[in-house]
Design a protein around this motif. Structure first.
Motif, short mmCIF file in Angstrom:
data_model
loop_
_atom_site.label_atom_id
_atom_site.label_comp_id
_atom_site.label_asym_id
_atom_site.label_seq_id
_atom_site.Cartn_x
_atom_site.Cartn_y
_atom_site.Cartn_z
N TRP A 213 -47.11 61.48 -34.18
CA TRP A 213 -47.07 60.17 -34.83
C TRP A 213 -48.01 60.13 -36.03
CZ3 TRP A 213 -44.51 55.50 -34.39
CH2 TRP A 213 -43.56 55.43 -33.36
N GLU A 214 -47.49 59.73 -37.17
CA GLU A 214 -48.37 59.47 -38.31
C GLU A 214 -49.04 58.12 -38.08
OE1 GLU A 214 -46.49 60.08 -42.10
OE2 GLU A 214 -46.57 62.25 -41.82
N ALA A 217 -47.48 54.90 -39.36
CA ALA A 217 -46.24 54.58 -38.67
C ALA A 217 -46.55 53.85 -37.36
CB ALA A 217 -45.45 55.86 -38.40
N SER A 250 -37.21 65.63 -38.19
CA SER A 250 -38.59 65.64 -38.69
C SER A 250 -39.56 65.93 -37.53
CB SER A 250 -38.91 64.27 -39.31
OG SER A 250 -40.28 64.16 -39.55
N LYS A 252 -42.57 64.99 -37.60
CA LYS A 252 -43.51 63.85 -37.59
C LYS A 252 -42.73 62.54 -37.55
CE LYS A 252 -47.61 65.84 -38.29
NZ LYS A 252 -48.71 65.68 -37.35
N LYS A 254 -42.66 59.06 -39.00
CA LYS A 254 -43.24 58.46 -40.20
C LYS A 254 -42.81 57.00 -40.33
CE LYS A 254 -42.86 62.94 -42.39
NZ LYS A 254 -42.53 63.72 -43.51
N THR A 255 -43.44 56.33 -41.32
CA THR A 255 -43.13 54.90 -41.51
C THR A 255 -41.63 54.67 -41.73
OG1 THR A 255 -43.67 55.13 -43.84
CG2 THR A 255 -45.41 54.30 -42.44
#
Ligand SMILES: Nc1ncnc2c1ncn2[C@@H]1O[C@H](COP(=O)(O)OP(=O)(O)O)[C@@H](O)[C@H]1O
Ligand SMILES: [Mg+2]
Length: 285
Positions: A213-214, A217, A250, A252, A254-255
């Motif tokens: 998790w970023e 986000a 992905s 990650k 992301k938002t």
């Protein structure tokens, strides 16, 4: 996207997605320990002292989970002889349905028996236990409350836990029932932003691969959940965002994946849903 940022076909961002299910009962329930301890202490006073409790508070803040958590402890405890019984009044809307559910929980064979016989059998069995705690969840959903009168009449020394989203539900009760119940009121308050974040953080930690998790986000998820007032929103968003990221291959989350998930779940833009929304049948469950 660089190839090292790409998720391979056989890889997943989730380790245990089931942890994000609405019905998953976490081992720990942060910020509800006090209420759990208090309710457990009420149960401990059985059978000599029965107390009725009305738990009230808006949807999605751990009322049902708290009761299920205490009941799980009771079932797992070797020292306790209290029998916990949970009725969901949203599903079992009248006495007949409730009795059938109780028969199921108590292992009573329902074939060839009429509703009156079954009710007597249920009461007889409940009375035969040393102590019983009966929880009626979503009590404000019932069309008919006469069943409560019957339970209170027949089981005077038990604990009844009534769970309602509406505090004023009690005032609308028939005085005959109310004067027999006289419940103690326990209010569950909505979580603040920090509590919401920590509850979701805990579920995220166990559901996802580490560090996928970023930060930004996750912050959107926490803020959205806080704005909505219902932890279910956060759980649904965590899951949908993870799936959106996987779909985009992905590594990650992301938002952009969270935004996509918000759209998919049809949540209003931030700020429009500050007041906890009333729950509908279709709400993420
Ligand atoms: N303190 C908490 N810690 C972990 N999960 C929680 C907490 N409070 C609520 N939840 C989760 O939020 C969801 C909704 O909670 P629930 O008890 O069903 O709400 P309600 O107040 O409407 O009965 C459940 O999945 C529950 O596990
Ligand atoms: Mg509930």
């Amino acid at each position: 996207m660089h190839s090292e940022d790409m998720l391979k076909d056989e890889e997943s961002l989730f380790t245990s997605p089931g942890i994000l299910d609405i019905d998953y009962l976490p081992r720990l329930m942060p910020f509800r320990e006090e209420q759990q301890k208090y309710l457990a202490s009420i149960i401990e006073r059985l059978p000599s002292l029965g107390t009725n409790i009305l738990i009230h508070g808006p949807p999605g803040i751990g009322k049902t989970a708290c009761i299920r958590w205490i009941f799980r402890e009771l079932r797992e405890s070797e020292s306790s002889e209290t029998v916990p019984i949970l009725i969901n009044c949203w599903k079992d809307t009248d006495l007949q349905k409730m009795v059938l559910s109780l028969c199921g929980q108590l292992g009573i064979n329902t074939s060839y028996r009429n509703p009156d016989e079954l009710f007597s059998l249920v009461i007889h069995m409940l009375k035969s236990f040393g102590s019983v705690v009966l929880a009626f969840d979503e009590i404000d959903r019932t069309s008919d409350q006469t069943f409560l009168y019957q339970f209170v009449e027949e089981l005077p020394h038990k604990c009844l836990f009534l769970i309602s989203t509406k505090r004023d539900w009690l005032a609308r009760l028939d005085t005959r029932v109310r004067s027999r119940l006289i419940p103690e009121m326990i209010e569950f308050r909505p979580y603040d932003m920090e509590q919401t974040r920590r509850i979701l953080e805990e579920r995220k930690k166990h559901a996802f691969v580490q560090n996928v998790w970023e930060r930004d986000a996750f912050e959107i998820v926490a803020a959205k959940c806080y704005g909505n007032g219902d932890i279910r929103t956060g759980l649904a968003l965590l899951k949908a965002s993870g799936l959106a990221a996987e779909h985009a291959a992905s590594r990650k989350i992301k938002t952009e994946h969270v935004k996509e998930a918000i759209k998919k779940l049809d949540l209003k833009p931030s700020g429009q849903d500050i007041a906890p929304a009333g729950r509908k049948l279709t709400d993420f469950s």
